[in-house]
Design an enzyme around this catalytic site. Structure first.
Site, PDB file in Angstrom:
ATOM      1  N   HIS A 191       0.841  -1.204   0.000  1.00  0.00           N
ATOM      2  CA  HIS A 191       0.000   0.000   0.000  1.00  0.00           C
ATOM      3  C   HIS A 191       0.878   1.257   0.000  1.00  0.00           C
ATOM      4  O   HIS A 191       0.935   2.003   0.983  1.00  0.00           O
ATOM      5  CB  HIS A 191      -0.896  -0.038   1.233  1.00  0.00           C
ATOM      6  N   GLU A 297      -0.337   1.111  -5.647  1.00  0.00           N
ATOM      7  CA  GLU A 297      -0.243  -0.051  -4.773  1.00  0.00           C
ATOM      8  C   GLU A 297      -0.211  -1.348  -5.582  1.00  0.00           C
ATOM      9  O   GLU A 297      -1.250  -1.871  -5.962  1.00  0.00           O
ATOM     10  CB  GLU A 297      -1.443  -0.071  -3.828  1.00  0.00           C
TER      11      GLU A 297
END
Length: 323
Positions: A191, A297
């Site tokens: 992330h 991500e």
């Protein structure tokens, strides 16, 4: 004693090794910092094995970290590179992960630092540039494992997460090994919060013609990115799961800044909360911070990765600096 006409001269000094990366721990042993002899550095919080800083040789920060991020282990870190495993978001319909918290337990467990390796040791030979790799481990038997994992995901597993810093790139990779007697399903995502100067001047290339799932448009989520214009811009809340073919490049003011390369990670999530969503996120600060961040991500989240007993899933991303 007979004199030697070609007697070797004495060495004025003993040759030493070239400068090496330094690795240090914080006083409370909560984080690890590595710095290359050329000045680049990374900082990794053992809670979640979360990369919370990546600086170039001039000290310019490349990751966005919320000013309200909790770094004391009380909750997942907002910013940096949190690691998502074994579920992306929540999956109430999936029997193995339906009771796990959002994004699983990897980012809310305390990992063990396994050690470092440098360019002198990696690949068995010296490279042309200094490099340092930090390895972290988490297993089903680890004392730092989030208690929810034992209760709601009772598989035996072993995770090795590696963070590799070079002068112009950062690589994060994971190996998830199934030590159980039966197979398990998992999803993996890194992330990454990239720091940008002005989100309104950002262009993302490499997504043209790629199918994607638009999590903001609940009425019509399944879409395909048009071939033209070739670059994607951010003009409002954005939360999309793309399945691009190649690399993704982030430019700002038409100047390429980052290139993200994926290894065995078929998806890329593009996320920016924009103004209203940022206001609603308690640990997002400052509230106008959305103007200075873009999440790119890499992950394997479009479906489930089935890992057989004794087998492993491996995936990695490399972020290369272009400016």
């Amino acid at each position: 004693m007979v004199g030697r006409a070609n007697k070797p001269k004495e060495l004025s000094s003993t040759p030493g090794l070239p400068p090496q990366a330094t690795v240090t721990f914080s006083e409370d042993n909560s984080r690890v910092t590595a710095e290359l002899p050329t000045g680049e550095s990374i900082e990794v919080l053992l809670y979640g094995a979360t990369v919370i800083s990546w600086k170039d040789a001039s000290g310019d920060e490349k990751l966005w970290l919320s000013e309200a991020a909790k770094l004391d282990g009380s909750k997942a870190v907002r910013g940096g590179i949190p690691l998502v495993f074994p579920v992306f978001g929540t999956a109430p319909a999936h029997p193995q992960t339906k009771d796990l918290p959002q994004h699983g337990f990897a980012r809310t467990s305390r990992w063990e630092f396994l050690g470092k390796s440098t360019s002198e040791l990696m690949a068995g030979k010296t490279t042309n540039e200094p490099t340092v790799k930090l390895d972290f481990g988490l297993s089903s038997a680890a004392p730092g494992l989030d208690s929810k994992a034992h209760a709601h995901w009772p598989f035996k597993f072993n995770l090795i997460y590696s963070v590799t810093l070079s002068p112009r790139s950062l690589t994060t990779s994971i190996v998830a090994t199934n030590d159980d007697n039966s197979s398990f399903d998992c999803q993996v995502l890194m992330h990454t919060y990239l720091r940008v100067k002005d989100i309104t001047k950002v262009e993302i290339s490499g997504l043209a013609s790629a199918p994607y799932f638009d999590k903001v448009d609940t009425a019509n989520p399944h879409k395909t990115q048009p071939a033209e214009p070739a670059a994607v811009t951010i003009t409002g809340e954005t939360d999309r799961v793309y399945s691009p073919v190649g690399d993704v490049t982030v430019a700002e003011d038409r100047v390429p800044r980052y290139r993200v390369t994926r290894d065995n990670l078929s998806n890329v999530v593009i996320w920016n909360p924009w103004a209203d969503k940022a206001q609603a996120i308690a640990d997002f600060a400052p509230k106008d911070g959305f103007r200075h961040m873009l999440c790119v991500e890499p992950g394997a989240v479009g479906g489930w990765q089935s890992v057989e007993a004794g087998d492993a899933f491996e995936g990695a991303q490399t972020i290369k600096l272009l400016d």
